[in-house]
Enzyme design. Sequence first.
Site: not given
Ligand code: ADP
Length: 186
Positions: A40, A129
Amino acid sequence: MQIKINEVTIKIVRGDITKYATDAIVNAANSSLLGGGGVDGAIHRAGGPAILEECRKIRDRQGGCDTGEAVVTTAGKLPAKFVVHTVGPVYQNGNKSEAELLKRCYVNSIQAAVDVSARRISFPNISTGIYGYPKKEAAEIAVTAVKEVIQAYSADSGETFLEEVAFVCYDEENERLYRQLLEKKD
Ligand code: ADP
């Protein structure tokens, strides 16, 4: 790697979703739509303030976005036309409808993308994540949901539909899990 189901390419990509060119980038947002950490934060940073501006308008209109639902904004400076913001479930014990809600994220995000005539869509590994969803189960739900939607749409010929669904895996474990699932014959 990639496979094709009824003319739709399903692709596994390793890397940063903000760098992957597509029509609709899915964001693992939170229900406030005001941005957060993880993917995000990366999407808002790379896309610029235009995304948050539209998120605020959606908030004013409908108070945010419920878990499992999806809303669409501009993609700002990202290499895409739209961001589809969907809110994954926070994983608790597996008995709080997490699986159903996670499935709805994938189904509703594709629907939202198709509604704005996007042909290519890229997904991060929603909820795996900060929200703590076990990666293997989350990958199974994601792949099954996407395949089901493609099969359901394909049965309905004449419909303008997707060309590509990309699962953009940020970490090695997710990439491996998705590859295994896609290689599996069913
Ligand atoms: P959530 O709150 O839905 O768990 P997160 O952003 O913490 O969301 O994580 C969701 C997934 O996105 C995780 O597998 C994380 O490793 C991944 N992630 C984090 N940054 C990026 C990025 N720049 N591009 C793609 N995936 C990402």
